[in-house]
Design a protein around this motif. Structure first.
Motif, PDB file in Angstrom:
ATOM      1  N   HIS A 105       0.836  -1.200   0.000  1.00 53.63           N
ATOM      2  CA  HIS A 105       0.000   0.000   0.000  1.00 53.63           C
ATOM      3  C   HIS A 105       0.875   1.256   0.000  1.00 53.63           C
ATOM      4  O   HIS A 105       0.635   2.206  -0.759  1.00 53.63           O
ATOM      5  N   THR A 109       0.852   3.997  -3.003  1.00 50.54           N
ATOM      6  CA  THR A 109       0.004   5.170  -2.746  1.00 50.54           C
ATOM      7  C   THR A 109       0.719   6.354  -2.111  1.00 50.54           C
ATOM      8  O   THR A 109       0.164   7.462  -2.125  1.00 50.54           O
ATOM      9  N   GLN A 111       2.408   9.621  -1.438  1.00 48.50           N
ATOM     10  CA  GLN A 111       2.611  10.803  -2.266  1.00 48.50           C
ATOM     11  C   GLN A 111       3.755  11.630  -1.691  1.00 48.50           C
ATOM     12  O   GLN A 111       3.615  12.248  -0.635  1.00 48.50           O
ATOM     13  N   ARG A 123      -1.500   8.543  -7.518  1.00 50.72           N
ATOM     14  CA  ARG A 123      -1.362   7.723  -6.307  1.00 50.72           C
ATOM     15  C   ARG A 123      -2.575   7.893  -5.394  1.00 50.72           C
ATOM     16  O   ARG A 123      -2.982   6.941  -4.724  1.00 50.72           O
ATOM     17  N   ILE A 126      -5.120   5.645  -6.786  1.00 48.93           N
ATOM     18  CA  ILE A 126      -4.826   4.251  -6.439  1.00 48.93           C
ATOM     19  C   ILE A 126      -5.370   3.933  -5.052  1.00 48.93           C
ATOM     20  O   ILE A 126      -5.980   2.879  -4.832  1.00 48.93           O
ATOM     21  N   ALA A 127      -5.162   4.853  -4.113  1.00 50.92           N
ATOM     22  CA  ALA A 127      -5.659   4.644  -2.751  1.00 50.92           C
ATOM     23  C   ALA A 127      -7.174   4.537  -2.727  1.00 50.92           C
ATOM     24  O   ALA A 127      -7.755   3.707  -2.006  1.00 50.92           O
ATOM     25  N   TRP A 130      -8.316   1.054  -3.881  1.00 53.00           N
ATOM     26  CA  TRP A 130      -7.555  -0.037  -3.288  1.00 53.00           C
ATOM     27  C   TRP A 130      -8.343  -1.343  -3.289  1.00 53.00           C
ATOM     28  O   TRP A 130      -9.496  -1.390  -2.860  1.00 53.00           O
ATOM     29  N   ILE A 136      -6.727  -0.150 -10.957  1.00 52.82           N
ATOM     30  CA  ILE A 136      -5.424   0.445 -10.654  1.00 52.82           C
ATOM     31  C   ILE A 136      -4.457   0.209 -11.810  1.00 52.82           C
ATOM     32  O   ILE A 136      -3.699   1.108 -12.194  1.00 52.82           O
ATOM     33  N   ASP A 150       5.528  -0.723  -9.815  1.00 54.02           N
ATOM     34  CA  ASP A 150       4.129  -0.716  -9.385  1.00 54.02           C
ATOM     35  C   ASP A 150       3.297  -1.661 -10.251  1.00 54.02           C
ATOM     36  O   ASP A 150       2.418  -2.374  -9.753  1.00 54.02           O
TER      37      ASP A 150
END
Length: 262
Positions: A105, A109, A111, A123, A126-127, A130, A136, A150
């Motif tokens: 994670h 994610t 930043q 990012r 992406i969070a 999740w 993603i 990634d």
């Protein structure tokens, strides 16, 4: 760099506007991590107009003499901690704690202040997504170089949605860097504590990633602070490419000055 199964003559014929190759020689085996004999740098020092005045030049000469005789503290620097995000040791700590999802994670994610705003926004997305690995992947697939590690994580999770240790194994080189970065952070802290207390530095310090309990002693306070004393090394078993062994690192280094021009 090493090239296999190609003659030196063919390598010398390579031509590109983006790189050049020189000092091509044949040999046995390949270049390995840590196999360099040393590094040589040319430093450009910009000086004020009064640099050549006696007081200034005398102070410079005194400092230069000190470096020649005593060297400098052998801190691990930014590259070890992963520029521009500088979080390698954080993800290494998560791995050592057995918090594999947290490591993934963070890697996907976090930043960083120095990242481009566009990628920080990615990012954040992406969070928000999740667990939806296909979404993603679609977000970062247009950037296969920036997000190369990634993508390896995410594409594994598309097929194995909850196997976070398996995902980490897809980026083994990065995992090694992360865990070693944690050891490097503790090493740096130990040097800093010695310097702040005016205590003489030992010539070497062990890295804590060892089954030898004596290697943990210099870092006990930091390990307890981070909740990993004694180190739960069993959490590294999913990663056989990680070497847990005795290793000592010099706490100082002395450069060789090859010449000075003004």
């Amino acid at each position: 760099i090493s090239f296999r199964k190609i003659s030196p003559q063919k390598i010398k014929q390579l031509s590109s506007p983006y790189f050049f190759l020189k000092d091509v020689t044949p040999g046995n085996g390949g270049v390995t991590t840590g196999g360099l004999r040393g590094n040589r740098f040319t430093l450009l020092i910009r000086t004020p107009q009064n640099f050549l005045e006696k007081n200034t030049i005398d102070a410079f000469a005194k400092n230069l003499s000190h470096i020649r005789l005593s060297g400098f503290a052998n801190f691990f620097y930014l590259q070890r901690f992963g520029t521009p995000r500088l979080q390698n040791y954080v993800w290494g700590l998560s791995i050592l704690r057995g918090e594999y999802e947290q490591a993934v994670h963070g890697a996907l994610t976090y930043q960083a202040e120095r990242e481009l705003t566009f990628f920080k926004q990615l990012r954040a997305q992406i969070a928000q997504n999740w667990g939806n690995w296909e979404s993603i992947e679609a977000l970062i697939a247009p950037f296969p170089i920036i997000f190369r590690h990634d993508l390896k994580l995410v594409r594994y999770l598309v097929l194995h949605p909850t196997d976070f240790s398996g995902a980490l194994s897809q980026i083994s080189d990065q995992v090694v860097l992360w865990v070693y970065a944690l050891a490097s952070r503790y090493f740096n802290e130990a040097i800093s504590h010695h310097r702040a207390s005016k205590k003489p530095l030992p010539s070497t310090l062990p890295l804590f990633l060892s089954y030898n309990k004596n290697s943990w002693t210099p870092y006990e306070a930091e390990l307890r602070r981070d909740g990993i004393f004694p180190p739960p090394l069993h959490n590294l078993k999913p990663f056989p490419f990680l070497q847990v062994r005795d290793r000592s690192v010099p706490t100082g280094d002395t450069p060789t000055l090859h010449g000075i021009q003004t």
